[in-house]
Design a protein around this motif. Structure first.
Motif, short mmCIF file in Angstrom:
data_model
loop_
_atom_site.label_atom_id
_atom_site.label_comp_id
_atom_site.label_asym_id
_atom_site.label_seq_id
_atom_site.Cartn_x
_atom_site.Cartn_y
_atom_site.Cartn_z
N ALA A 17 43.16 36.42 43.17
CA ALA A 17 42.11 35.45 43.51
C ALA A 17 40.77 35.89 42.98
O ALA A 17 40.47 37.08 42.92
CB ALA A 17 42.06 35.29 45.02
N LYS A 18 39.97 34.92 42.55
CA LYS A 18 38.60 35.27 42.17
C LYS A 18 37.71 35.11 43.39
O LYS A 18 38.10 34.49 44.37
CB LYS A 18 38.12 34.44 40.98
CG LYS A 18 38.03 32.95 41.20
CD LYS A 18 37.51 32.33 39.92
CE LYS A 18 37.51 30.82 40.01
NZ LYS A 18 37.24 30.17 38.75
N GLU B 15 45.17 31.05 33.97
CA GLU B 15 43.95 31.04 34.75
C GLU B 15 43.79 29.67 35.40
O GLU B 15 43.79 28.65 34.74
CB GLU B 15 42.76 31.32 33.84
CG GLU B 15 41.48 31.44 34.62
CD GLU B 15 40.46 32.29 33.90
OE1 GLU B 15 40.45 32.26 32.66
OE2 GLU B 15 39.70 32.98 34.59
N GLY C 103 42.08 31.50 40.48
CA GLY C 103 42.15 32.86 39.97
C GLY C 103 43.24 32.96 38.92
O GLY C 103 43.59 31.97 38.29
#
Lengths: 318, 250
Positions: A184-185, B159, B163
């Motif tokens: 996850a970002k 991507e 995420g």
């Protein structure tokens, strides 16, 4: 009335804005919407959809939740089981991928990343761009099912009241792919396609390190994503996920700030439908000023920190 | 392993587009063409995979017979043979028709792995890869930025807005390629000479009726005339004022 099954993505138990926009687009075109949701917390997110344009929601259940092929075949089954006329999703990564698969299951053409959706008698008509925005096409379809995805930040979200009748549908197809991990970002990092404000930097930033100024200006706006020109992505200053333009992402934020970007035709195609465009460039003849609403001629490294400070002052006033 | 790279001939990204006066299409007469940006990445990945696992790479394209110049370039960059499904109206073939026609050709070529670009830079549909895989009943991973592949399975990274996802897939599979996956090679003189001897076959594509009906295609509306609010940091108050009071975006 046309009934569409609309894929609703969610995080933390709430629908994502792009999906709410897709529901809003269908609702505004006079369609009845049935939301379809997959993944953990889907049931919780379904309950939040009252007033969004959906009157029903179908939660997909089963072990293949993370397999796009199995999920898509379940979504196509939902279209059939609900007697719906088509399928709609936001043009996010998963929305686009699933919509293409669902369209194939329904043996129907897909219109991707639409910027307009209108009803014409019994059928629907879409507006979408070709060549990343160099041309605008108006299309209808003769397909058995109407399938399209909607560009983010283009359609209004419905702000109504209402309730949603939630049911379940089991995913039954054998999965051919499996998501093994998600890195996850950070929650605060908006995608350049989703963000209402985009601050993009180009070669005029002179060095990769100077992008901290772009990041700081984006942070000052609070709801902004960082974008980049192809030139700085190709030199490795910024990741490709930030690239705006014909070989990157096509964006349509409320506000687009282009800093040190001269405005190659491929870049202009990718951002020219933004609400308001601001350009900051040292060359007064740069093509970016031809699409900008407001321009400042000068050195980005001098202007950007001062602009960030001014934006913070405005935000602090409220 | 039989590997296919699907490539599309599209207008160059720097091409100026002109429109037919009755808004019925683009003026295509003097358009310059190239292989779609992401399809170059697909071709390179096909050649890299062949170099790692052995086998043969076929460049497959739905396009005009006159597109053979662009397809020859694929042969010069490492494809072993090429098949053009000839259709002079290839640019108007909708994503479903294209996916069905490619799926039919892929079936005949007995391939295990098909690479395509994430999106073609002319019609911007980003649909043909996953549609084609669905028609074939194959696995598909869209928008791949990193991958490893063996004889019967592989893993790929994509991507998303959430995420980076790592996806395991079984073969046969369709992989659509995103920027960052590799750096496409240039055709060397040796490659260009070798390409002249490689087989390039033209075939009639499978029948598939179009479903998309084009009403009009026009230039995007001109943006309202903008203005330079000033020079240097002194112009910032004027900009802030315009953003707050005129545009109302701040």
């Amino acid at each position: 009335m046309t009934t569409l099954v609309v894929f609703v993505e969610h995080s933390g138990g709430n629908a994502r804005r792009g999906s709410l926009e897709a529901l809003g687009a269908a609702h505004a075109a006079g369609c009845d919407c049935i939301a379809v949701l997959a993944g953990a917390d889907a049931a919780q997110a379904a309950q939040t959809l009252g007033g969004s344009g959906a009157t029903k929601a179908v939660v997909l259940t089963g072990p293949a939740e993370h397999s796009a092929d199995a999920v898509a075949s379940a979504m196509a089954e939902v279209v059939g089981a609900q007697g719906a006329d088509g399928f709609l999703a936001a043009s996010t990564h998963h929305g686009q991928d699933l919509a293409a698969r669902v369209a194939a299951h329904l043996d129907s053409v897909l219109f991707s990343d639409c910027t307009g959706l209108t009803s014409e008698g019994d059928s629907l008509s879409v507006q979408r761009s070709w060549l990343a925005g160099k041309a605008i096409a108006q299309l209808t379809s003769t397909a058995p099912a109407f399938c399209c995805t909607t560009r983010l930040n283009v359609f209004e979200v419905c702000e109504g009241e209402g309730s949603v009748e939630v049911s379940e549908h089991a995913i039954s197809a054998e999965p051919k792919t499996r998501v093994v991990s998600i890195e996850a970002k950070g929650d605060s990092k908006l995608d350049v396609k989703e963000a209402p404000v985009v601050v993009s930097g180009g070669r005029g930033m002179k060095e990769a390190e100077h992008f901290s100024l772009i990041e700081d200006l984006a942070a000052a706006f609070g709801n902004a994503a960082v974008g980049a020109s192809r030139a700085v992505v190709d030199t490795g200053w910024r990741p490709h996920s930030e690239q705006v333009g014909q070989t990157g992402k096509v964006v349509a934020p409320q506000l687009y700030v282009a800093v040190g970007i001269s405005g190659a035709i491929q870049h202009l195609a990718g951002m020219r439908t933004s609400g308001t465009i601001v350009a900051i460039n040292k060359d007064a003849e740069a093509p970016i000023f031809k699409v900008a609403d407001y321009g400042i001629v000068g050195d980005a490294l001098e202007i950007v920190p001062a602009l960030a400070e001014a934006v913070r002052a405005v935000k602090a006033e409220g | 392993m039989n590997i296919i790279a699907c490539v599309k001939r599209v207008p160059t990204t720097d091409a100026e587009v002109r429109f037919k006066a009755d808004a019925s299409g683009l003026e295509t007469d003097s358009l310059p063409y190239m292989i779609s940006f992401y399809d170059e990445i697909a071709l390179e990945q096909a050649v890299l995979t062949k170099e790692a696992l052995g086998g043969e790479v076929t460049a497959l394209s739905l396009g005009p017979a006159s597109g053979s110049k662009e397809i020859r370039e694929c042969l010069a960059k490492g494809a072993d043979k090429a098949v053009i499904l000839t259709d002079d109206e290839w640019m108007s073939s909708d994503c479903r028709a294209t996916a069905k026609r490619l799926a039919a050709a892929i079936g005949e070529l007995d391939a295990q792995l098909v690479f395509m670009g994430r999106v073609a830079t002319d019609r911007d549909n980003a649909a043909v890869g996953p549609m084609c895989a669905t028609y074939l009943g194959w696995a598909c991973v869209s928008g791949v930025i990193e991958m490893e592949c063996g004889e019967d399975k592989g893993t790929a990274k994509v991507e998303t807005e959430n995420g980076i996802e790592t996806v395991e897939f079984s073969l046969p599979a369709v992989i659509t390629c995103n920027k960052g996956l590799n750096t496409p090679r240039y055709a060397g003189l040796k490659g260009i000479m070798a390409a002249k001897k490689k087989p390039l076959e033209e075939q009639a594509p499978a029948e598939a009726d179009g479903q998309a009906v084009l009403s009009t295609v026009i230039a995007p509306p001109a943006r309202p005339e903008g203005r330079i609010v000033g020079t240097g940091a002194e112009a910032i108050p004027a900009l802030i004022d315009a953003l707050r009071n005129e545009a109302q975006v701040l």
